[in-house]
Write an enzyme that holds these catalytic residues in place. Structure first.
Site, PDB file in Angstrom:
ATOM      1  N   SER A 112      21.127 -19.529  15.566  1.00 45.83           N
ATOM      2  CA  SER A 112      22.432 -20.142  15.820  1.00 45.83           C
ATOM      3  C   SER A 112      23.344 -19.121  16.493  1.00 45.83           C
ATOM      4  CB  SER A 112      23.015 -20.695  14.511  1.00 45.83           C
ATOM      5  OG  SER A 112      24.120 -21.535  14.751  1.00 45.83           O
ATOM      6  N   GLU A 202      17.596 -24.749  21.320  1.00 47.53           N
ATOM      7  CA  GLU A 202      17.926 -25.786  20.341  1.00 47.53           C
ATOM      8  C   GLU A 202      19.440 -25.886  20.247  1.00 47.53           C
ATOM      9  OE1 GLU A 202      19.425 -25.254  17.063  1.00 47.53           O
ATOM     10  OE2 GLU A 202      19.900 -23.226  17.697  1.00 47.53           O
ATOM     11  N   HIS A 272      18.236 -26.250  14.087  1.00 46.56           N
ATOM     12  CA  HIS A 272      19.107 -26.519  12.944  1.00 46.56           C
ATOM     13  C   HIS A 272      18.561 -27.578  11.997  1.00 46.56           C
ATOM     14  CE1 HIS A 272      22.086 -24.120  15.103  1.00 46.56           C
ATOM     15  NE2 HIS A 272      22.817 -24.133  13.999  1.00 46.56           N
TER      16      HIS A 272
END
Length: 301
Positions: A112, A202, A272
């Site tokens: 992230s 992602e 995630h």
């Protein structure tokens, strides 16, 4: 095409340090559960001071978070750095940051917002791990946990299976990260050389039009011109706004990436969503878009 330096494999008894370089910590119970997972493997896990500090949405002021990272990275006894969570903030501490490459390389693990640290370390010639942070690790299934330990302990990794878009296969250096964070690294000193890489991307909670906008920026900037292949993980909670005309995120990905003339594999189990399979950053990988396979080669030490 050269892989980056892999830190030495971890062994039971090694010291790992926990830092909070990004968003403010909220998930204390999950943190405790994840720490116990590492300790159950025989690792000594120490939490750096001040990880529970808050400064707005950040885990303390930039100077404090930078000091945490520097202390862990420069500690000769530390063999790995575990990041607490994502959110936002890691790019702020990289503005005047320089990795001390004379220090013994150590594993840096997160995803992230931690993408900025992973990619910055990649530019310094050192591999890292795109994998769950300590506020998500405890939710991972057993096979995903085992994959992470296999990676950092020096064992081979099984291929990941997704949906191949056709177009053959390509081999390159794997560069994994969050699309939003990576987009904001373009045209900065942190942007790695993207020639001959397999991009693994992602994202989470981004509406399809925002995914479209980011991928269009990649196209217009020329950043994709020498990329060898694209591996797509989960795009979690990326639904269009209710009652607003929209493409689906899947349609956007197909539209923006399907005409590049390079292998693309989607729906791979990282990101995630659960599971978030560990991916090494900076090692050679092969992406087979006919079979829908991402195969990673980690050299044994």
């Amino acid at each position: 095409m050269q892989s980056k330096i892999l830190p030495p494999p971890l062994r039971s008894g090694d010291l790992l340090r926990i830092i909070a370089p990004s968003g403010a910590l909220r998930e204390f119970e999950m943190l405790g559960q994840s720490v116990e997972i590492w300790r159950s493997r025989g690792y000594k896990v120490e939490i750096m001071s001040d990880i529970a500090e808050r400064w707005g949405y950040l885990a303390g002021k930039d100077e404090k978070r930078s000091q945490q990272l520097a202390a862990a990275w420069q500690d000769p006894d530390c063999r790995g750095i575990l990041c607490v969570r994502g959110g936002f903030g890691s790019t702020r501490i990289l503005e005047n940051w320089h990795w001390q490459t004379s220090t013994l390389p150590k594993w840096l693990i997160g995803f992230s917002d931690i993408t900025a640290l992973l990619w910055s370390l990649y530019t310094a010639g050192i591999s890292s791990v795109h994998a769950p942070v300590l506020t998500t690790l405890a939710d991972e299934p057993d096979w995903s946990l085992q994959r992470l330990f296999d990676l950092v302990e020096g064992r081979p990794l099984a291929p990941l299976k997704g949906c191949g878009w056709g177009g053959g296969s390509a081999t390159g250096i794997l560069l994994a990260g969050n699309l939003t964070v990576a987009t904001h690294l373009l045209a900065t000193p942190i942007q790695p050389n993207l020639d001959d890489v397999i991009l693994a991307l992602e994202d989470v909670t981004e509406a399809p039009y925002r995914i479209d906008r980011m991928l269009t920026q990649w196209r217009l900037s020329g950043a994709l011109s020498k990329v060898r292949g694209i591996a797509l993980g989960s795009f979690t909670r990326c639904e269009p706004p209710i009652s607003v005309p929209s493409f689906s995120v899947e349609e956007v990905l197909r539209d923006r990436l399907g005409d590049l003339g390079i292998p693309v594999v989607s729906d791979l189990p990282f990101g995630h969503n659960i599971p978030n399979a560990a991916l090494p950053v900076g090692v050679q990988a092969t992406l087979d878009a006919d079979r829908g396979i991402l195969d990673i080669c980690v050299e044994k030490k």
